[in-house]
Design a protein around this motif. Sequence first.
Motif, PDB file in Angstrom:
ATOM      1  N   ARG A 133       1.128  -1.283  -0.052  1.00  6.69           N
ATOM      2  CA  ARG A 133      -0.182  -0.039  -0.402  1.00  6.69           C
ATOM      3  C   ARG A 133       0.743   1.222   0.206  1.00  6.69           C
ATOM      4  N   LEU A 134       1.828   1.042   0.668  1.00  6.50           N
ATOM      5  CA  LEU A 134       2.754   2.373   1.087  1.00  6.50           C
ATOM      6  C   LEU A 134       3.563   2.975  -0.388  1.00  6.50           C
ATOM      7  N   TRP A 135       3.892   1.484  -0.971  1.00  4.98           N
ATOM      8  CA  TRP A 135       4.341   1.928  -1.918  1.00  4.98           C
ATOM      9  C   TRP A 135       4.064   2.190  -3.232  1.00  4.98           C
ATOM     10  N   SER A 136       3.053   1.979  -3.513  1.00  2.00           N
ATOM     11  CA  SER A 136       1.817   2.087  -4.221  1.00  2.00           C
ATOM     12  C   SER A 136       1.503   3.628  -4.160  1.00  2.00           C
TER      13      SER A 136
ATOM     14  N   GLY B 299       3.114   5.609  -7.277  1.00  2.00           N
ATOM     15  CA  GLY B 299       1.333   6.312  -8.145  1.00  2.00           C
ATOM     16  C   GLY B 299       1.815   8.029  -8.657  1.00  2.00           C
ATOM     17  N   CYS B 300       1.919   8.045  -7.176  1.00  3.68           N
ATOM     18  CA  CYS B 300       1.997   9.898  -6.484  1.00  3.68           C
ATOM     19  C   CYS B 300       3.196  10.076  -7.741  1.00  3.68           C
TER      20      CYS B 300
ATOM     21  N   ARG C  76       4.849  -2.960 -11.018  1.00  6.00           N
ATOM     22  CA  ARG C  76       4.312  -3.408 -12.325  1.00  6.00           C
ATOM     23  C   ARG C  76       3.559  -3.534 -12.793  1.00  6.00           C
ATOM     24  N   GLN C  77       2.038  -3.555 -11.587  1.00  5.66           N
ATOM     25  CA  GLN C  77       0.923  -2.640 -11.989  1.00  5.66           C
ATOM     26  C   GLN C  77       0.304  -1.542 -12.657  1.00  5.66           C
ATOM     27  N   LEU C  78       1.869  -0.937 -12.171  1.00  7.14           N
ATOM     28  CA  LEU C  78       1.918   1.029 -12.660  1.00  7.14           C
ATOM     29  C   LEU C  78       2.152   0.785 -14.170  1.00  7.14           C
TER      30      LEU C  78
ATOM     31  N   ALA D 132       8.111   5.545 -13.296  1.00  2.19           N
ATOM     32  CA  ALA D 132       8.107   4.643 -12.542  1.00  2.19           C
ATOM     33  C   ALA D 132       9.436   3.510 -12.834  1.00  2.19           C
ATOM     34  N   ARG D 133       9.254   2.814 -14.121  1.00  5.24           N
ATOM     35  CA  ARG D 133      10.064   2.123 -14.344  1.00  5.24           C
ATOM     36  C   ARG D 133      12.090   2.968 -13.209  1.00  5.24           C
TER      37      ARG D 133
END
Length: 245
Positions: free
Chosen positions: A78-81, A85-86, A168-170, A186-187
């Motif tokens: 959750r924290l990484w996402s 994402g931001c 990976r999801q992003l 993101a990568r």
Amino acid sequence: MDLDPGLAALRPLGGFFVLPTRGAPHRPLPTLAQTYEIESSDICRNSMTFRVEKVANTLRAPEPRIAASVAQQGLAARLWSVALGCAALYGRIPDLDPHLLHWDPDGSAPDDLWLPEVRPLPADAGTVAAVVVHGHLEPLAEALRARYRVAAGLLWGNAGSALAGAARQLDHWARANGRTDVAALARSLTAELFGHPRLTATGTLTGTAFRRRSCCLYYRVPGGGLCGDCCFTRPPRSSPHAASG
């Protein structure tokens, strides 16, 4: 793009990336700083203990440390996402100070977290690592090791796996929506974050694929198997200390 008060750009990414910032929870929630406290005057009221017990009951985990591992990886994801994402969509991240960020141990994404105030921070790898690794994952690992005797290598492997999974999801969302700029950001940021001393030895990142050097112990729950990035190719024989490092 500046951070908006509702972090609306995260919504299309799915619930794991979303961070509620408006309205107040229906009941008082502890901050994550309180969650990470090792000592508690009433262990039954401690939010991390509650979460681990809930995971243990749901999975029918034969050992508390297995549930502690699964719970830690979920919170790390959750924290990484949110941070990744931001960073990729806004070029900024919100301040996720554990004294500011609230957590519902009985909730699920996105309603498990609540940030009452959006304070923008830079989105470089150093800042993201300071916010997530030093602000959250280090005290979380310390608390879980003290309470459940979970191996440090396992917990940091979980953190690396959670980061790779969020990336990976992003990346998948960005490419499906023609946002190659977001995918590239993101990568690049993920690769930099894996250069952090806490993460660099957790596994091997190749593009968006990740192979970790430890096991989260999920294979030990009834009906559980190996995760896609596990260090094992087949479940090892169960023993009290198997795959704990």
